[in-house]
Design a protein around this motif. Structure first.
Motif, mmCIF file in Angstrom:
data_model
loop_
_atom_site.group_PDB
_atom_site.id
_atom_site.type_symbol
_atom_site.label_atom_id
_atom_site.label_comp_id
_atom_site.label_asym_id
_atom_site.label_seq_id
_atom_site.Cartn_x
_atom_site.Cartn_y
_atom_site.Cartn_z
ATOM 1 N N GLU A 200 86.000 42.216 10.922
ATOM 2 C CA GLU A 200 85.617 43.932 11.488
ATOM 3 C C GLU A 200 86.053 44.780 10.418
ATOM 4 O OE1 GLU A 200 90.180 43.319 12.408
ATOM 5 O OE2 GLU A 200 88.116 41.882 12.278
ATOM 6 N N LEU A 201 86.609 44.603 9.348
ATOM 7 C CA LEU A 201 86.756 45.480 8.259
ATOM 8 C C LEU A 201 86.003 45.574 7.251
ATOM 9 C CD1 LEU A 201 90.813 45.358 8.360
ATOM 10 C CD2 LEU A 201 89.260 47.005 9.478
ATOM 11 N N SER A 202 84.951 44.284 7.202
ATOM 12 C CA SER A 202 84.033 44.114 6.083
ATOM 13 C C SER A 202 82.799 44.070 6.572
ATOM 14 C CB SER A 202 84.338 42.420 5.516
ATOM 15 O OG SER A 202 85.727 42.453 5.206
ATOM 16 N N ILE A 203 81.783 44.012 5.622
ATOM 17 C CA ILE A 203 80.466 43.822 5.759
ATOM 18 C C ILE A 203 80.034 42.534 4.998
ATOM 19 C CG2 ILE A 203 78.227 44.783 5.604
ATOM 20 C CD1 ILE A 203 79.524 47.765 5.494
ATOM 21 N N ASP A 204 79.649 41.620 5.918
ATOM 22 C CA ASP A 204 79.433 40.039 5.191
ATOM 23 C C ASP A 204 77.908 40.039 4.736
ATOM 24 O OD1 ASP A 204 79.346 37.608 4.467
ATOM 25 O OD2 ASP A 204 80.397 36.830 6.247
ATOM 26 N N PRO A 205 77.844 39.907 3.339
ATOM 27 C CA PRO A 205 76.533 39.705 2.584
ATOM 28 C C PRO A 205 76.156 38.254 2.856
ATOM 29 C CG PRO A 205 78.206 39.625 0.913
ATOM 30 C CD PRO A 205 78.874 39.987 2.157
ATOM 31 N N VAL A 206 77.004 37.272 3.044
ATOM 32 C CA VAL A 206 76.603 36.016 3.347
ATOM 33 C C VAL A 206 75.798 35.881 4.720
ATOM 34 C CG1 VAL A 206 77.489 33.600 3.623
ATOM 35 C CG2 VAL A 206 78.423 35.066 1.704
ATOM 36 N N VAL A 207 75.991 36.432 5.736
ATOM 37 C CA VAL A 207 75.359 36.661 6.890
ATOM 38 C C VAL A 207 74.007 37.284 6.658
ATOM 39 C CG1 VAL A 207 75.359 37.201 9.193
ATOM 40 C CG2 VAL A 207 77.476 36.424 8.146
ATOM 41 N N ALA A 208 74.058 38.260 6.247
ATOM 42 C CA ALA A 208 72.852 39.041 5.625
ATOM 43 C C ALA A 208 71.975 38.095 4.967
ATOM 44 C CB ALA A 208 73.002 40.136 5.091
ATOM 45 N N GLY A 209 72.342 37.318 4.001
ATOM 46 C CA GLY A 209 71.647 36.493 2.805
ATOM 47 C C GLY A 209 70.935 35.143 3.738
ATOM 48 N N SER A 210 71.817 34.858 4.607
ATOM 49 C CA SER A 210 71.488 33.498 5.511
ATOM 50 C C SER A 210 70.233 33.913 6.345
ATOM 51 C CB SER A 210 72.594 33.153 6.178
ATOM 52 O OG SER A 210 73.677 32.759 5.463
ATOM 53 N N SER A 211 70.377 35.247 6.837
ATOM 54 C CA SER A 211 68.862 35.492 7.651
ATOM 55 C C SER A 211 67.988 35.810 7.007
ATOM 56 C CB SER A 211 69.693 36.919 8.471
ATOM 57 O OG SER A 211 68.738 37.309 9.314
ATOM 58 N N LEU A 212 68.256 36.248 5.597
ATOM 59 C CA LEU A 212 67.155 36.418 4.572
ATOM 60 C C LEU A 212 66.280 35.284 4.369
ATOM 61 C CD1 LEU A 212 65.261 38.383 2.929
ATOM 62 C CD2 LEU A 212 67.321 38.268 1.275
ATOM 63 N N VAL A 213 67.079 34.116 4.212
ATOM 64 C CA VAL A 213 66.705 33.014 3.619
ATOM 65 C C VAL A 213 65.802 32.389 4.730
ATOM 66 C CG1 VAL A 213 67.029 30.442 3.278
ATOM 67 C CG2 VAL A 213 68.653 32.177 2.192
ATOM 68 N N MET A 214 66.084 32.556 6.148
ATOM 69 C CA MET A 214 65.184 31.968 7.013
ATOM 70 C C MET A 214 63.985 32.855 7.194
ATOM 71 S SD MET A 214 66.932 29.429 7.783
ATOM 72 C CE MET A 214 65.831 29.068 9.291
ATOM 73 N N ALA A 215 64.377 34.229 7.147
ATOM 74 C CA ALA A 215 62.977 35.198 7.318
ATOM 75 C C ALA A 215 62.256 34.897 6.245
ATOM 76 C CB ALA A 215 63.639 36.668 7.321
ATOM 77 N N LEU A 216 62.422 34.588 5.028
ATOM 78 C CA LEU A 216 61.561 34.554 3.854
ATOM 79 C C LEU A 216 60.516 33.381 4.305
ATOM 80 C CD1 LEU A 216 63.867 35.079 0.806
ATOM 81 C CD2 LEU A 216 62.124 36.712 1.778
#
Length: 383
Positions: A200-216
């Motif tokens: 909750e104190l962070s913003i996780d770029p791995v989650v964002a990147g994982s979503s991007l991999v699928m969206a691409l």
């Protein structure tokens, strides 16, 4: 043609190949490899120009009074991959290996160079183009920008690549569009690093990147006509070093391949759109770093037919396939074909692992075949 194959200096070819395989260098860093190649062709009696497009080499030999000139191109850069083969000549450089066969391509051209210089059975000028930086799409454009075809004019230019999965020793020729354009991009997604126990104190770029991999993956599936071909590959996803740490940023490396100008514009637009929106959706920021843009490789129809006919006469009808296959792989030889007519063929490497695989092995049995093709092509063009 069996007689010609037997006349080639196969012992030296084996030595050259294994030396280059043991001592690979990455794209646009091939200083020692370039020195090695230049020394050999200079010893054969060629007029050698080095430093063309950084490490590129052009070796020229003129015989007789003919005005025509032919260009033969081979690449010599390696890949940032760890070789896992148990070969006596295995790469001695950690994390770098000739796993695409460029050492073999250069060896074939060297074998032809030695034979052509000794026999001199042609009338005109042969120019050997040894090119760095093919894997990063830098070497071909760099040599062209450095005046390749103005300083070393040719009537036509030719390239060749080994290909696993194609019948060993056979030559494959295809007119028109043969390989795809490529765009190699790096995407950086930045969030806010922190402790893995306190997301909750962070913003996780791995989650964002994982979503991007699928969206691409939806770009080609839902935007490119099934009649066309394209691919968006995420070949690397780099983030963090420990399981209990939320990374501050993530890097994705993309290989984007298209076969029509319209699809390229559309696909790249959608990559940009999804990178921006996916990052924003997860509270991250994003940056795209675009690499050198590739081009569709288009073989000249007349030169392809002529090359195939020369190969048929040299090797026999059953050793030549016309038309051959096409691939979504890319080649910066495409830029040379935009400047000069010519053709690019494939030489079957047999049933081996695909190029860029850590267990790929270039079959040395095709070294004299490739060299013999270069000789036949030169003598056929420069009668």
């Amino acid at each position: 043609m069996n007689a010609l194959v037997n006349e080639l200096d196969q012992a030296s070819m084996k030595e050259w190949f294994e030396h280059m395989h043991r001592t690979p260098e990455l794209s646009m860093q091939e200083e020692k490899t370039a020195e090695y190649i230049a020394g050999l062709v200079r010893g054969f009696g060629y007029e050698v120009e080095t430093g063309v497009g950084k490490y590129g080499i052009v070796a020229s030999l003129t015989v007789g009074d003919g005005d025509n000139a032919i260009g033969l191109r081979a690449d010599f850069d390696a890949l940032p991959i760890e070789e896992v083969n148990a070969l006596p000549y295995k790469s001695s450089v950690a994390g770098v290996a000739h796993l695409c066969g460029h050492d073999g391509h250069t060896t074939m051209l060297l074998g032809a160079a030695k034979y052509l210089a000794e026999k001199k059975n042609f009338n005109g000028t042969v120019r050997l183009i040894f090119q760095p930086g093919e894997e990063t799409m830098q070497g071909g454009p760099a040599m062209i920008e450095d005046g390749l075809f103005e300083r070393f004019p040719v009537d036509a230019v030719f390239g060749m690549h080994n290909m696993p999965g194609l019948e060993l020793g056979k030559l494959y020729f295809t007119p028109g569009e043969v390989m795809a354009a490529v765009d190699n991009w790096e995407v950086e997604i930045t969030g806010k690093g922190g402790h893995g126990a306190m997301p909750e104190l962070s913003i996780d770029p791995v989650v964002a990147g994982s979503s991007l991999v699928m969206a691409l993956q939806t770009i080609v599936a839902r935007n490119v006509s099934p009649a066309n071909r394209a691919v968006v590959t995420v070949g690397a996803f780099l983030a963090g070093n420990a399981g209990n740490v939320i990374a501050h940023s993530a890097i994705l490396r993309l290989s984007i391949r298209t076969t029509t100008p319209e699809d390229r514009v559309m696909v790249l637009h959608n990559v940009r759109r999804l990178v921006a929106t996916q990052a924003e959706a997860f509270g991250c920021t994003s940056e795209i770093r675009e690499g050198v843009a590739g081009a569709v490789l288009v073989n000249d129809a007349a030169e392809t037919e002529k090359a195939a006919e020369i190969a048929r006469n040299a090797f026999g009808e059953d050793q030549v396939v016309f038309p051959g296959p096409t691939y979504l792989g890319s080649e910066d030889f495409a830029f040379m074909l935009q400047k000069q007519k010519g053709t690019y063929c494939f030489l079957g490497n047999g049933d081996t692992k695909m190029v860029h695989h850590p267990e790929f092995v270039f079959n040395q049995d095709i070294l004299p075949i490739g060299a013999a093709y270069w000789v036949a092509l030169t003598e056929g063009h420069l009668r």
